[in-house]
Design a protein around this motif. Structure first.
Motif, PDB file in Angstrom:
ATOM      1  N   LEU A 127       1.122  -1.090  -0.048  1.00 55.66           N
ATOM      2  CA  LEU A 127      -0.011   0.206   0.186  1.00 55.66           C
ATOM      3  C   LEU A 127       1.040   1.456  -0.019  1.00 55.66           C
ATOM      4  CD1 LEU A 127      -3.021   1.236   0.224  1.00 55.66           C
ATOM      5  CD2 LEU A 127      -2.612   1.028   2.818  1.00 55.66           C
ATOM      6  N   VAL A 128       2.052   1.298   0.629  1.00 52.85           N
ATOM      7  CA  VAL A 128       2.803   2.360   0.803  1.00 52.85           C
ATOM      8  C   VAL A 128       3.527   2.703  -0.626  1.00 52.85           C
ATOM      9  CG1 VAL A 128       4.902   3.465   2.005  1.00 52.85           C
ATOM     10  CG2 VAL A 128       2.982   2.417   3.354  1.00 52.85           C
ATOM     11  N   LEU A 129       4.111   1.612  -0.992  1.00 52.63           N
ATOM     12  CA  LEU A 129       4.822   1.705  -2.242  1.00 52.63           C
ATOM     13  C   LEU A 129       3.747   2.223  -3.499  1.00 52.63           C
ATOM     14  CD1 LEU A 129       7.247  -1.427  -2.146  1.00 52.63           C
ATOM     15  CD2 LEU A 129       7.763   1.157  -1.892  1.00 52.63           C
ATOM     16  N   SER A 130       2.489   1.556  -3.461  1.00 51.95           N
ATOM     17  CA  SER A 130       1.543   1.915  -4.309  1.00 51.95           C
ATOM     18  C   SER A 130       1.213   3.660  -4.300  1.00 51.95           C
ATOM     19  CB  SER A 130       0.211   1.252  -4.188  1.00 51.95           C
ATOM     20  OG  SER A 130       0.444  -0.458  -4.350  1.00 51.95           O
ATOM     21  N   LEU A 131       0.972   3.816  -3.122  1.00 52.14           N
ATOM     22  CA  LEU A 131       0.518   5.210  -2.772  1.00 52.14           C
ATOM     23  C   LEU A 131       1.824   6.174  -3.176  1.00 52.14           C
ATOM     24  CD1 LEU A 131      -1.223   5.455   0.374  1.00 52.14           C
ATOM     25  CD2 LEU A 131      -2.216   5.512  -1.814  1.00 52.14           C
ATOM     26  N   THR A 132       3.118   5.645  -2.993  1.00 55.60           N
ATOM     27  CA  THR A 132       4.291   6.587  -3.446  1.00 55.60           C
ATOM     28  C   THR A 132       4.295   6.698  -4.998  1.00 55.60           C
ATOM     29  OG1 THR A 132       5.361   5.854  -1.363  1.00 55.60           O
ATOM     30  CG2 THR A 132       6.750   6.729  -3.467  1.00 55.60           C
ATOM     31  N   GLY A 133       3.938   5.502  -5.528  1.00 54.55           N
ATOM     32  CA  GLY A 133       4.053   5.531  -7.159  1.00 54.55           C
ATOM     33  C   GLY A 133       2.728   6.408  -7.653  1.00 54.55           C
ATOM     34  N   LEU A 134       1.601   6.458  -6.889  1.00 57.25           N
ATOM     35  CA  LEU A 134       0.470   7.354  -7.413  1.00 57.25           C
ATOM     36  C   LEU A 134       0.948   8.726  -7.310  1.00 57.25           C
ATOM     37  CD1 LEU A 134      -2.535   5.427  -6.067  1.00 57.25           C
ATOM     38  CD2 LEU A 134      -1.744   5.522  -8.558  1.00 57.25           C
ATOM     39  N   LEU A 135       1.552   8.844  -6.035  1.00 57.72           N
ATOM     40  CA  LEU A 135       2.091  10.292  -6.130  1.00 57.72           C
ATOM     41  C   LEU A 135       2.872  10.877  -6.998  1.00 57.72           C
ATOM     42  CD1 LEU A 135       2.274  12.864  -4.173  1.00 57.72           C
ATOM     43  CD2 LEU A 135       4.646  11.664  -3.354  1.00 57.72           C
ATOM     44  N   LEU A 136       3.892   9.934  -7.570  1.00 60.29           N
ATOM     45  CA  LEU A 136       4.808  10.380  -8.509  1.00 60.29           C
ATOM     46  C   LEU A 136       4.047  10.420  -9.992  1.00 60.29           C
ATOM     47  CD1 LEU A 136       7.891   8.267  -7.407  1.00 60.29           C
ATOM     48  CD2 LEU A 136       7.585  10.794  -7.496  1.00 60.29           C
ATOM     49  N   SER A 154       1.848  13.860 -14.186  1.00 56.17           N
ATOM     50  CA  SER A 154       0.963  13.547 -15.213  1.00 56.17           C
ATOM     51  C   SER A 154       0.094  14.927 -15.581  1.00 56.17           C
ATOM     52  CB  SER A 154       0.014  12.377 -15.321  1.00 56.17           C
ATOM     53  OG  SER A 154      -0.722  12.469 -14.035  1.00 56.17           O
ATOM     54  N   ILE A 155       0.126  15.766 -14.619  1.00 58.44           N
ATOM     55  CA  ILE A 155      -0.562  16.772 -14.561  1.00 58.44           C
ATOM     56  C   ILE A 155      -0.250  17.930 -14.975  1.00 58.44           C
ATOM     57  CG2 ILE A 155      -2.369  16.263 -12.588  1.00 58.44           C
ATOM     58  CD1 ILE A 155      -0.903  18.193 -10.897  1.00 58.44           C
ATOM     59  N   GLU A 156      -0.941  18.980 -15.877  1.00 58.95           N
ATOM     60  CA  GLU A 156      -0.268  20.195 -16.596  1.00 58.95           C
ATOM     61  C   GLU A 156       0.207  21.409 -15.453  1.00 58.95           C
ATOM     62  OE1 GLU A 156      -2.532  21.578 -19.762  1.00 58.95           O
ATOM     63  OE2 GLU A 156      -3.045  19.536 -20.446  1.00 58.95           O
ATOM     64  N   GLU A 157      -0.463  21.528 -14.497  1.00 61.55           N
ATOM     65  CA  GLU A 157      -0.183  22.668 -13.624  1.00 61.55           C
ATOM     66  C   GLU A 157       0.177  21.788 -12.378  1.00 61.55           C
ATOM     67  OE1 GLU A 157      -2.544  26.042 -12.657  1.00 61.55           O
ATOM     68  OE2 GLU A 157      -3.629  25.755 -14.762  1.00 61.55           O
ATOM     69  N   ARG A 158       1.444  21.983 -12.061  1.00 59.79           N
ATOM     70  CA  ARG A 158       1.946  21.320 -10.929  1.00 59.79           C
ATOM     71  C   ARG A 158       1.750  22.117  -9.592  1.00 59.79           C
ATOM     72  NH1 ARG A 158       5.703  19.381 -14.561  1.00 59.79           N
ATOM     73  NH2 ARG A 158       5.429  17.183 -14.651  1.00 59.79           N
ATOM     74  N   VAL A 159       1.229  21.607  -8.499  1.00 57.87           N
ATOM     75  CA  VAL A 159       0.856  21.876  -7.099  1.00 57.87           C
ATOM     76  C   VAL A 159       2.228  22.331  -6.574  1.00 57.87           C
ATOM     77  CG1 VAL A 159      -0.435  21.940  -5.291  1.00 57.87           C
ATOM     78  CG2 VAL A 159      -1.514  21.150  -7.423  1.00 57.87           C
ATOM     79  N   LEU A 160       2.940  21.328  -6.599  1.00 56.51           N
ATOM     80  CA  LEU A 160       4.243  21.244  -5.830  1.00 56.51           C
ATOM     81  C   LEU A 160       5.361  21.229  -6.519  1.00 56.51           C
ATOM     82  CD1 LEU A 160       3.431  18.613  -2.998  1.00 56.51           C
ATOM     83  CD2 LEU A 160       3.119  21.238  -2.773  1.00 56.51           C
ATOM     84  N   PRO A 161       6.546  21.715  -6.142  1.00 59.14           N
ATOM     85  CA  PRO A 161       7.860  21.664  -7.058  1.00 59.14           C
ATOM     86  C   PRO A 161       8.446  20.191  -6.959  1.00 59.14           C
ATOM     87  CG  PRO A 161       8.357  23.227  -5.283  1.00 59.14           C
ATOM     88  CD  PRO A 161       6.923  22.508  -5.028  1.00 59.14           C
ATOM     89  N   ASP A 162       8.816  19.991  -8.153  1.00 57.68           N
ATOM     90  CA  ASP A 162       9.457  18.374  -8.371  1.00 57.68           C
ATOM     91  C   ASP A 162      10.237  17.921  -7.317  1.00 57.68           C
ATOM     92  OD1 ASP A 162       7.873  18.714 -10.594  1.00 57.68           O
ATOM     93  OD2 ASP A 162       9.855  18.910 -12.144  1.00 57.68           O
TER      94      ASP A 162
END
Length: 149
Positions: A11-20, A25-33
C-alpha cells in the motif's frame, strides 16, 4: 481484522507510485518536483518498518537486556540510515526510579534526578513487565516504579 505487513508495504509503495505518476502527469503542478521526489523517497523509506530486520532489531527482548549487574537498553531504530539504536549500559544498583510510558522508559540514577530516556517499541505494561522480569525481588524493592499508560 489484521492487515499483513506485506499488504501495508504494498500500500505504501503503491501510494508512493501514485504520488509520482499523478504529479508528473498533470499540467499545472501544485508542488515543485524536488519536493514531490523527496516525499516519495520518505514514503518509500517508511517501508523499512515492515521489514523483518526492523522488527527483529526493535523486539523488546533485544532492546532491554541484562548482562550480569548491567542493564543494556537500546533505543528503537527508526531507519537504517540513522544510527539511533545507540545502547547504554546501566548498573542495576544505581537505578533509583523508573518511569514507564507507552514506547518510552525513563531511568533516574542515584536518586539525584539525572538519568536516561529511552524510546522503545512497546506499550507501558509490556515494558514494565519485561523490566521487572530482568530484576530480582530485592532489586525491585529498591527501585521506585511508575507506570503511566
Amino acid at each position: 481484522m489484521k492487515i499483513s505487513d506485506k499488504a501495508l508495504m504494498g500500500l505504501v509503495l503503491s501510494l508512493t507510485g501514485l504520488l509520482l505518476v499523478g504529479h508528473f502527469s498533470i499540467e499545472e503542478r501544485v508542488l515543485p518536483d524536488y519536493l514531490v521526489i523527496c516525499m516519495a523517497i520518505l514514503f518509500a523509506g517508511q517501508c523499512y518498518r515492515f521489514h523483518p530486520k526492523y522488527k527483529q532489531a526493535n523486539l523488546l527482548n533485544n532492546q532491554l537486556q541484562r548482562d550480569g549487574q548491567l542493564l543494556r537498553i537500546t533505543n528503537k531504530s527508526l531507519h537504517p540510515m540513522f544510527v539511533s539504536g545507540k545502547s547504554e549500559r546501566i548498573e542495576v544498583k544505581r537505578i533509583s526510579k523508573v518511569t514507564v510510558v507507552d514506547e518510552g522508559l525513563a531511568i533516574i540514577l542515584d536518586g539525584n534526578g539525572t538519568g536516561f530516556d529511552f524510546f522503545l517499541n512497546d506499550n507501558a505494561q509490556d515494558i514494565a513487565e519485561h523490566l521487572k522480569s530482568l530484576l530480582s525481588q530485592q532489586e525491585q524493592a529498591q527501585i521506585e516504579f511508575e507506570v503511566i499508560s
